[in-house]
Design an enzyme around this catalytic site. Structure first.
Site, PDB file in Angstrom:
ATOM      1  N   TRP A  25       0.820  -1.219   0.000  1.00  0.00           N
ATOM      2  CA  TRP A  25       0.000   0.000   0.000  1.00  0.00           C
ATOM      3  C   TRP A  25       0.853   1.268   0.000  1.00  0.00           C
ATOM      4  CZ3 TRP A  25      -0.277  -3.828   3.747  1.00  0.00           C
ATOM      5  CH2 TRP A  25       0.408  -3.588   4.936  1.00  0.00           C
ATOM      6  N   ARG A  26       2.156   1.118   0.128  1.00  0.00           N
ATOM      7  CA  ARG A  26       3.007   2.308   0.138  1.00  0.00           C
ATOM      8  C   ARG A  26       3.446   2.644  -1.279  1.00  0.00           C
ATOM      9  NH1 ARG A  26       7.180   2.137   5.277  1.00  0.00           N
ATOM     10  NH2 ARG A  26       5.607   2.778   6.786  1.00  0.00           N
ATOM     11  N   GLU A  42      -5.306   1.605   5.796  1.00  0.00           N
ATOM     12  CA  GLU A  42      -5.480   2.152   7.150  1.00  0.00           C
ATOM     13  C   GLU A  42      -6.669   1.516   7.863  1.00  0.00           C
ATOM     14  OE1 GLU A  42      -3.508   3.762   8.973  1.00  0.00           O
ATOM     15  OE2 GLU A  42      -2.036   4.151   7.437  1.00  0.00           O
ATOM     16  N   GLN A  47      -6.387  -2.304  14.463  1.00  0.00           N
ATOM     17  CA  GLN A  47      -6.425  -3.529  15.288  1.00  0.00           C
ATOM     18  C   GLN A  47      -5.806  -4.769  14.626  1.00  0.00           C
ATOM     19  OE1 GLN A  47      -9.954  -2.341  14.869  1.00  0.00           O
ATOM     20  NE2 GLN A  47     -10.530  -1.694  16.917  1.00  0.00           N
ATOM     21  N   GLY A  86     -11.230 -10.209  11.343  1.00  0.00           N
ATOM     22  CA  GLY A  86     -11.791  -9.774  12.627  1.00  0.00           C
ATOM     23  C   GLY A  86     -12.347  -8.357  12.602  1.00  0.00           C
ATOM     24  N   TYR A  87     -12.988  -7.982  13.704  1.00  0.00           N
ATOM     25  CA  TYR A  87     -13.590  -6.639  13.858  1.00  0.00           C
ATOM     26  C   TYR A  87     -14.401  -6.272  12.603  1.00  0.00           C
ATOM     27  CZ  TYR A  87     -10.328  -6.421  17.715  1.00  0.00           C
ATOM     28  OH  TYR A  87      -9.629  -6.691  18.857  1.00  0.00           O
ATOM     29  N   TYR A 125      -7.493   8.636  14.445  1.00  0.00           N
ATOM     30  CA  TYR A 125      -6.185   8.160  13.971  1.00  0.00           C
ATOM     31  C   TYR A 125      -6.191   7.955  12.452  1.00  0.00           C
ATOM     32  CZ  TYR A 125      -2.505   5.239  12.426  1.00  0.00           C
ATOM     33  OH  TYR A 125      -1.464   4.773  11.670  1.00  0.00           O
ATOM     34  N   ASP A 143      -0.406   6.442  16.490  1.00  0.00           N
ATOM     35  CA  ASP A 143      -0.732   5.031  16.754  1.00  0.00           C
ATOM     36  C   ASP A 143       0.197   4.517  17.862  1.00  0.00           C
ATOM     37  OD1 ASP A 143       1.725   4.673  15.593  1.00  0.00           O
ATOM     38  OD2 ASP A 143       1.055   3.264  14.055  1.00  0.00           O
ATOM     39  N   CYS A 205      19.832   3.937  16.337  1.00  0.00           N
ATOM     40  CA  CYS A 205      18.714   4.872  16.115  1.00  0.00           C
ATOM     41  C   CYS A 205      19.212   6.263  15.722  1.00  0.00           C
ATOM     42  CB  CYS A 205      17.888   4.963  17.401  1.00  0.00           C
ATOM     43  SG  CYS A 205      16.542   6.148  17.273  1.00  0.00           S
ATOM     44  N   CYS A 211      17.641  11.658  22.163  1.00  0.00           N
ATOM     45  CA  CYS A 211      16.489  11.032  22.818  1.00  0.00           C
ATOM     46  C   CYS A 211      16.617  11.149  24.342  1.00  0.00           C
ATOM     47  CB  CYS A 211      16.424   9.561  22.386  1.00  0.00           C
ATOM     48  SG  CYS A 211      15.161   8.638  23.258  1.00  0.00           S
ATOM     49  N   THR A 299     -12.576  -7.263  22.209  1.00  0.00           N
ATOM     50  CA  THR A 299     -11.943  -6.090  22.833  1.00  0.00           C
ATOM     51  C   THR A 299     -12.430  -5.895  24.264  1.00  0.00           C
ATOM     52  OG1 THR A 299     -12.574  -5.151  20.721  1.00  0.00           O
ATOM     53  CG2 THR A 299     -11.193  -3.784  22.135  1.00  0.00           C
TER      54      THR A 299
HETATM   55 FE1  SF4 Z   1      15.715   5.771  19.445  1.00  0.00          FE
HETATM   56 FE2  SF4 Z   1      15.081   6.793  21.797  1.00  0.00          FE
HETATM   57 FE3  SF4 Z   1      13.754   4.698  20.817  1.00  0.00          FE
HETATM   58 FE4  SF4 Z   1      16.273   4.436  21.637  1.00  0.00          FE
HETATM   59  S1  SF4 Z   1      14.506   4.934  22.888  1.00  0.00           S
HETATM   60  S2  SF4 Z   1      15.401   3.571  19.756  1.00  0.00           S
HETATM   61  S3  SF4 Z   1      17.136   6.362  21.008  1.00  0.00           S
HETATM   62  S4  SF4 Z   1      13.793   6.767  20.004  1.00  0.00           S
END
Ligand code: SF4
Length: 353
Positions: A25-26, A42, A47, A86-87, A125, A143, A205, A211, A299
């Site tokens: 779907w992308r 979507e 669910q 489902g649902y 959503y 989400d 990440c 973060c 649910t």
């Molecule tokens: Fe990235 Fe923070 Fe999630 Fe670690 S906790 S994967 S740094 S968003």
């Protein structure tokens, strides 16, 4: 947009451009998404996980490649293709929405969040996700994956669902970056891959250095969720009435309510206690209770069904249709009723062994 949010968005988009997950779907990078495919995915993804949705999405788009084709299908055909996902209210709303878009809107989905929200089956959503992904409109997409990554990025320790509004605002600030659709999908992908619930892979990440949860070593504890009260349990009985040629009695559930319009084996209402059974037996034959129960979790409640089998006496007429088990797939049987059929088959095999 504040400079920090812009930096966060840019870092994640650079990562997304290299690591985006491919789904049917992308739209491929550089191509415009098809709003019909975005909407259909979507609704299916409400669910249900991506792994289960992929096969259903491919089946639906092969049979009904656009919204006009889906609107022209019968509700029964849509429910039958949906069986197992489902649902089922989603399938009925999907069909109703397709009809509105096809006949009332010349096949064009609304572009903005507020107009999308008015359509059947589209909640906050889904409206935000469709507006952002199909039309690149900044919308508050939130989400489970996005809740997790945003609560960690900003170390939001207030418990859900109370913190939803705060997380929605933080998510919107990130999404409003010039590429809203990609940013929403990038956060979903980060949550589904590196920023997993129990063991986030922070070293890989793109937000590792900014973060807040990672810096405080509390990522695995977020988001905090308020404990849910235990869901109530209900019980019921199913009457598996078979003819001598093996065909089994099926009937349609009422259009409104849980599993509305789907097929089922006759049975009692689902209640706190089993109560009187005689009034619900479809035939006056001799009934035999099978060992064990069929459990299903909805649910809002848990259901245990005891299954009785009987052979149609042929002396009285019954309401419903007779279907052989090998043809069950041609009918809109929900997952619960498929479990009942498996339970009967397994118990009969054990008895014959
Ligand atoms: Fe990235 Fe923070 Fe999630 Fe670690 S906790 S994967 S740094 S968003």
């Amino acid at each position: 947009m504040r400079r920090t949010e812009h930096r966060h968005s840019q870092l994640l988009l650079d990562w997304y451009d290299r690591h985006l997950r491919a789904f049917p779907w992308r739209a491929p990078p550089g191509e415009k998404p098809d709003p019909y495919r975005v909407w259909l995915s979507e609704i299916m993804l409400q669910q249900t996980g991506t792994a289960s949705v992929t096969a259903y999405f491919n089946k639906f788009t092969a049979r009904w490649p656009d919204v006009h084709a889906l609107a022209g299908a019968s509700l029964d055909a849509v429910l039958t293709e949906w069986a197992g996902l489902g649902y089922y209210a989603r399938a009925r709303n999907l069909h109703a929405c397709a009809k509105i878009i096809s006949t009332g809107m010349a096949g064009n989905f609304p572009r903005d969040y507020a107009a999308l929200l008015k359509l059947p089956g589209i909640g906050p959503y889904s409206a935000a996700a469709i507006a952002a992904i199909a039309y690149d409109m900044p919308a508050p997409v939130l989400d489970g994956n996005i809740e997790r990554v945003v609560s960690r990025l900003h170390a939001v320790t207030a418990p859900l669902p109370g913190s939803k509004a705060e997380l929605r605002d933080l998510s919107l600030a990130l999404i409003d970056c010039g590429r809203p659709g990609d940013m929403a999908q990038a956060m979903m992908d980060l949550g589904a891959t590196l920023c997993s619930p129990r063991a986030p892979d922070c070293p890989r990440c793109p937000w590792q250095n900014s973060c807040a949860a990672h810096a405080r070593n509390i990522a695995g504890m977020l988001p905090v969720k308020q404990q849910k009260p235990q869901s109530p349990s209900h019980v019921g009985a199913i009457f598996w009435l078979a003819r001598k040629d093996g065909a089994v009695l099926l009937r349609r559930r009422p259009e409104k309510g849980l599993l509305g319009g789907m097929m089922e084996f006759p049975g009692t209402p689902w209640r706190k206690e089993l109560g009187d059974l005689d009034a619900y037996m479809p035939d006056s034959c001799k009934w035999r209770a099978l060992r064990g129960t069929v459990r299903h979790v909805f649910t809002h409640f848990r259901l245990d069904l005891v299954v009785y089998t009987g052979v149609h006496s042929g002396k009285q007429s019954v309401d419903g249709i007779w279907v052989k088990p090998e043809a069950f797939d041609e009918y809109a049987l929900p997952a619960l009723m498929r479990k009942v059929a498996e339970h009967v088959e397994m118990t009969q095999k054990e008895a014959a062994a």
